[in-house]
Design a protein around this motif. Structure first.
Motif, PDB file in Angstrom:
ATOM      1  N   MET A  49      42.743 -20.270   8.785  1.00 15.99           N
ATOM      2  CA  MET A  49      42.372 -18.859   8.804  1.00 15.99           C
ATOM      3  C   MET A  49      40.931 -18.715   9.256  1.00 15.99           C
ATOM      4  SD  MET A  49      42.782 -16.035   5.779  1.00 15.99           S
ATOM      5  CE  MET A  49      44.556 -16.156   5.946  1.00 15.99           C
ATOM      6  N   SER A  50      40.634 -17.698  10.036  1.00 16.43           N
ATOM      7  CA  SER A  50      39.327 -17.533  10.631  1.00 16.43           C
ATOM      8  C   SER A  50      38.263 -17.247   9.579  1.00 16.43           C
ATOM      9  CB  SER A  50      39.354 -16.397  11.651  1.00 16.43           C
ATOM     10  OG  SER A  50      39.537 -15.162  11.003  1.00 16.43           O
ATOM     11  N   PHE A  51      37.033 -17.578   9.949  1.00 17.18           N
ATOM     12  CA  PHE A  51      35.896 -17.301   9.072  1.00 17.18           C
ATOM     13  C   PHE A  51      35.775 -15.810   8.786  1.00 17.18           C
ATOM     14  CE2 PHE A  51      31.471 -15.857   8.964  1.00 17.18           C
ATOM     15  CZ  PHE A  51      31.043 -16.468   7.792  1.00 17.18           C
ATOM     16  N   GLU A  52      36.029 -14.981   9.803  1.00 21.03           N
ATOM     17  CA  GLU A  52      35.903 -13.540   9.635  1.00 21.03           C
ATOM     18  C   GLU A  52      36.894 -13.017   8.600  1.00 21.03           C
ATOM     19  OE1 GLU A  52      34.504  -9.756   9.947  1.00 21.03           O
ATOM     20  OE2 GLU A  52      33.641 -11.629  10.686  1.00 21.03           O
ATOM     21  N   ARG A  53      38.110 -13.561   8.592  1.00 19.78           N
ATOM     22  CA  ARG A  53      39.112 -13.123   7.624  1.00 19.78           C
ATOM     23  C   ARG A  53      38.697 -13.519   6.205  1.00 19.78           C
ATOM     24  NH1 ARG A  53      41.812  -9.416   5.563  1.00 19.78           N
ATOM     25  NH2 ARG A  53      43.797  -9.955   4.564  1.00 19.78           N
ATOM     26  N   ILE A  54      38.156 -14.723   6.037  1.00 22.37           N
ATOM     27  CA  ILE A  54      37.668 -15.165   4.726  1.00 22.37           C
ATOM     28  C   ILE A  54      36.530 -14.257   4.267  1.00 22.37           C
ATOM     29  CG2 ILE A  54      36.453 -17.000   3.506  1.00 22.37           C
ATOM     30  CD1 ILE A  54      39.316 -17.672   3.848  1.00 22.37           C
ATOM     31  N   ARG A  55      35.657 -13.907   5.186  1.00 23.72           N
ATOM     32  CA  ARG A  55      34.530 -13.038   4.854  1.00 23.72           C
ATOM     33  C   ARG A  55      35.018 -11.672   4.377  1.00 23.72           C
ATOM     34  NH1 ARG A  55      31.609  -9.067   6.418  1.00 23.72           N
ATOM     35  NH2 ARG A  55      32.966  -8.673   8.190  1.00 23.72           N
ATOM     36  N   GLN A  56      36.040 -11.142   5.035  1.00 22.60           N
ATOM     37  CA  GLN A  56      36.606  -9.854   4.641  1.00 22.60           C
ATOM     38  C   GLN A  56      37.221  -9.928   3.244  1.00 22.60           C
ATOM     39  OE1 GLN A  56      39.368  -8.824   7.731  1.00 22.60           O
ATOM     40  NE2 GLN A  56      37.770  -8.226   9.196  1.00 22.60           N
ATOM     41  N   LYS A  57      37.955 -10.998   2.979  1.00 21.64           N
ATOM     42  CA  LYS A  57      38.546 -11.186   1.649  1.00 21.64           C
ATOM     43  C   LYS A  57      37.454 -11.260   0.585  1.00 21.64           C
ATOM     44  CE  LYS A  57      42.813 -13.757   2.735  1.00 21.64           C
ATOM     45  NZ  LYS A  57      43.531 -15.014   2.414  1.00 21.64           N
ATOM     46  N   LEU A  58      36.412 -12.022   0.883  1.00 17.98           N
ATOM     47  CA  LEU A  58      35.324 -12.199  -0.068  1.00 17.98           C
ATOM     48  C   LEU A  58      34.642 -10.868  -0.360  1.00 17.98           C
ATOM     49  CD1 LEU A  58      33.809 -14.310  -1.718  1.00 17.98           C
ATOM     50  CD2 LEU A  58      32.284 -14.645   0.229  1.00 17.98           C
ATOM     51  N   SER A  59      34.459 -10.074   0.676  1.00 21.16           N
ATOM     52  CA  SER A  59      33.830  -8.765   0.508  1.00 21.16           C
ATOM     53  C   SER A  59      34.664  -7.867  -0.401  1.00 21.16           C
ATOM     54  CB  SER A  59      33.646  -8.095   1.870  1.00 21.16           C
ATOM     55  OG  SER A  59      33.141  -6.792   1.724  1.00 21.16           O
ATOM     56  N   ILE A  60      35.970  -7.850  -0.214  1.00 21.67           N
ATOM     57  CA  ILE A  60      36.863  -6.992  -1.002  1.00 21.67           C
ATOM     58  C   ILE A  60      36.975  -7.484  -2.436  1.00 21.67           C
ATOM     59  CG2 ILE A  60      39.259  -6.236  -1.264  1.00 21.67           C
ATOM     60  CD1 ILE A  60      39.473  -6.360   1.824  1.00 21.67           C
ATOM     61  N   LEU A  61      37.191  -8.791  -2.616  1.00 21.69           N
ATOM     62  CA  LEU A  61      37.521  -9.320  -3.940  1.00 21.69           C
ATOM     63  C   LEU A  61      36.289  -9.583  -4.799  1.00 21.69           C
ATOM     64  CD1 LEU A  61      40.461 -11.633  -2.875  1.00 21.69           C
ATOM     65  CD2 LEU A  61      40.584  -9.392  -3.979  1.00 21.69           C
ATOM     66  N   ALA A  62      35.138  -9.784  -4.164  1.00 23.09           N
ATOM     67  CA  ALA A  62      33.897  -9.881  -4.942  1.00 23.09           C
ATOM     68  C   ALA A  62      33.478  -8.503  -5.430  1.00 23.09           C
ATOM     69  CB  ALA A  62      32.793 -10.508  -4.107  1.00 23.09           C
ATOM     70  N   ASP A  63      33.663  -7.479  -4.577  1.00 23.05           N
ATOM     71  CA  ASP A  63      33.321  -6.120  -4.978  1.00 23.05           C
ATOM     72  C   ASP A  63      34.222  -5.647  -6.119  1.00 23.05           C
ATOM     73  OD1 ASP A  63      31.841  -3.525  -4.334  1.00 23.05           O
ATOM     74  OD2 ASP A  63      33.935  -2.884  -4.195  1.00 23.05           O
ATOM     75  N   ALA A  64      35.499  -6.013  -6.075  1.00 25.10           N
ATOM     76  CA  ALA A  64      36.442  -5.594  -7.116  1.00 25.10           C
ATOM     77  C   ALA A  64      36.149  -6.259  -8.453  1.00 25.10           C
ATOM     78  CB  ALA A  64      37.868  -5.912  -6.682  1.00 25.10           C
ATOM     79  N   ALA A  65      35.471  -7.419  -8.424  1.00 28.35           N
ATOM     80  CA  ALA A  65      35.195  -8.160  -9.666  1.00 28.35           C
ATOM     81  C   ALA A  65      33.956  -7.666 -10.391  1.00 28.35           C
ATOM     82  CB  ALA A  65      35.030  -9.654  -9.349  1.00 28.35           C
TER      83      ALA A  65
END
Length: 420
Positions: free
Chosen positions: A1-17
Motif C-alpha cells: 500500500m502506498s505511503f500516501e494511503r498510510i498517511r491518510q489512514k494515520l490522519s483519520i485514525l489518530a484524529d479519532a483517538a
C-alpha cells in the motif's frame, strides 16, 4: 500500500483517538532484554510528564473508526457521516516500530471502533501487541483498550502482551448509558474489568511460588468517564469512580468533559462544552479520595452535589467545616494536617519530621513550602499571630481568592519581565 494511503489512514485514525484521555504508563516496568527494541521503565506516555520533568509521548491511534454501534456521544458512531478507515495489523506494527526508531514515541496506545463483533475486534488488537512483543522484540509501553463484551480468553491474552488495559465505562450511570448508548449493556463493561482484576490477583499469587510466571498487565487497568453528556452531578460521578476503584482495583479513573461535535436531541446543544475547570476539580477530588483520606460524602452530599469551580475541593470542605479549625501544626496528627488547605502530603511528612526537633513557627512553615496564603487561616503554630480572626466562610473565601489572584498576578508579571 502506498505511503500516501498510510498517511491518510494515520490522519483519520489518530484524529479519532484524541477523545480518549485514559492513557498513562505509571506502574509499567518492562526491562529491555536480549538486545530487544525499546525499554519501558515506568515513566509516562502520551504527552505526560515524568518526575524529572521530561515530556514523553506515544503513538495513539484507533485500529479502525468503523463501528457497529450508534452511541449518541461518539464521533465514530455508525450514523455519523465521516471518513472511515482501518489499519491492517501489520501496518500498526510497522508504524510503531518506525516511529520508535525515529525517537518519535515511547510506546503505543491502541483503541478501536467495534466492527463485526467484540471478539473479532479484540482479537485484532491482541494480534498487534503479540506481533510487537514476539516478532519485533519490542519492550516499549503498550496500552490496549479492552473491548466491552470480549471473551475471557482474549482478555487473558491481552494482559500477557500489554502493560495496561482499560475499558471505558463511558457514561457514569446505568441510566445515562441506556439513554445515550441503548445498544450497549452495562454488564459488557463490567465483565472484562472483573477478568483483568482476577488475572492480576492470580498472577501475584503464582509469582510468589513460581518466579518465572508470565507478567499480566503490570501497569494494571484504568477506565474513563464522559462527563457532561448527561445530567449526572459531580456527586454521582465520584460515587461511580469510588465504586470502580474499590471493586476492580483501578489504577486510574479519567474524567473527560463532553465535547459537542454533533447534533442530537439527547445531548447538550452545540457550543456548550464542559468547562475544563470542572474536569480539574474532579481530578482534585479523585486525588483527595485516594491519597488524603477523604470520603465522597465529606466533599459531595445532598446539600453539596456539585464542586465549586472557583475554589478547590479541599478549601471548599474546610470552609464548610470551620468548627474543626484552627489546628496546631505542632500537635495535630497526619490525618488532620492533610486536610488543611495549602498543605500537601509532602509538606505533611516534612512537618512531622521537623517538629521532632523543635516547635514550628510561620518562618519554618514557609521554608517547608506550605501555601500560607490559604493555610494561615486554618492553623496555629509557635507564634502569637493567628489569622482567622473569626471570619465567616464567605468573607474568608473572598480573602483567600483575592490573595491567590494577587500572588498569581505577581508571578505572571515576574515571568513577563524575563522577556522584556
Amino acid at each position: 500500500m502506498s505511503f500516501e494511503r498510510i498517511r491518510q489512514k494515520l490522519s483519520i485514525l489518530a484524529d479519532a483517538a484524541k477523545y480518549d484521555v485514559s492513557c498513562a504508563s505509571s506502574g509499567g516496568k518492562r526491562a529491555n532484554t536480549k538486545k530487544g527494541l525499546g525499554n519501558n521503565t515506568g515513566f509516562g506516555i502520551c504527552h505526560s510528564y515524568t518526575e524529572d520533568g521530561r515530556c514523553v509521548s506515544l503513538l495513539k491511534i484507533l485500529l479502525t473508526n468503523h463501528c457497529i454501534y450508534d452511541c449518541a456521544y461518539c464521533i465514530t458512531r455508525k450514523s455519523n457521516d465521516i471518513k472511515r478507515a482501518a489499519f491492517k495489523i501489520q501496518e500498526v506494527v510497522d508504524l510503531t516500530i518506525n516511529f520508535y526508531r525515529r525517537n518519535y514515541i515511547e510506546g503505543l496506545f491502541l483503541s478501536s471502533g467495534i466492527f463485526k463483533n467484540s471478539d473479532f475486534t479484540m482479537e485484532r488488537l491482541v494480534a498487534v501487541a503479540k506481533k510487537l512483543r514476539l516478532e519485533e522484540n519490542f519492550n516499549g509501553y503498550i496500552h490496549l483498550k479492552s473491548i466491552p463484551g470480549a471473551s475471557d480468553e482474549l482478555m487473558r491474552e491481552a494482559g500477557l502482551y500489554a502493560d495496561r488495559l482499560s475499558v471505558n465505562i463511558e457514561i457514569p450511570t446505568k441510566s445515562g448509558l441506556k439513554l445515550l448508548a441503548p445498544d450497549k449493556k452495562h454488564e459488557d463493561f463490567i465483565k472484562p474489568m472483573q477478568k483483568v482484576k482476577n488475572e492480576i490477583i492470580q498472577y501475584k499469587a503464582e509469582r510468589k511460588i513460581i518466579k518465572s510466571t508470565p507478567r499480566y498487565a503490570p501497569a494494571g487497568q484504568s477506565t474513563q468517564m464522559i462527563i457532561g453528556a448527561t445530567g449526572e452531578s459531580d456527586r454521582d460521578i465520584m460515587y461511580s469512580a469510588t465504586y470502580y476503584y474499590k471493586k476492580f482495583n483501578m489504577r486510574r479513573v479519567y474524567y473527560s468533559g463532553y465535547i459537542p461535535v454533533m447534533t442530537d436531541s439527547r445531548l447538550p446543544s452545540l457550543g456548550t462544552e464542559v468547562p475544563v475547570l470542572r474536569e480539574n476539580r474532579l481530578y482534585q477530588t479523585d486525588w483527595l479520595l485516594r491519597f488524603y483520606g477523604f470520603s465522597v460524602n465529606e466533599i459531595l452530599n445532598d446539600t453539596h452535589k456539585n464542586l465549586d469551580l472557583d475554589i478547590d475541593p479541599k478549601l471548599s470542605w474546610a470552609l464548610r467545616n470551620l468548627h474543626l479549625f484552627p489546628i496546631d501544626v505542632n500537635k495535630a496528627d497526619k490525618r488532620i494536617l492533610a486536610r488543611v488547605p495549602g498543605i500537601g502530603m509532602q509538606s505533611v511528612f516534612k512537618i512531622l519530621q521537623a517538629r521532632k526537633f523543635r516547635n514550628l513557627d510561620w518562618s519554618h512553615l514557609k521554608a517547608i513550602g506550605i501555601a500560607l496564603n490559604r493555610a494561615q487561616y486554618f492553623i496555629t503554630c509557635n507564634s502569637k499571630d493567628f489569622y482567622k480572626k473569626d471570619h465567616d466562610p464567605y468573607t474568608l473565601k473572598t480573602k483567600i481568592l483575592k490573595s491567590s489572584n494577587s500572588k498569581y498576578k505577581k508571578y505572571f508579571n515576574q515571568q513577563l519581565s524575563l522577556f522584556s
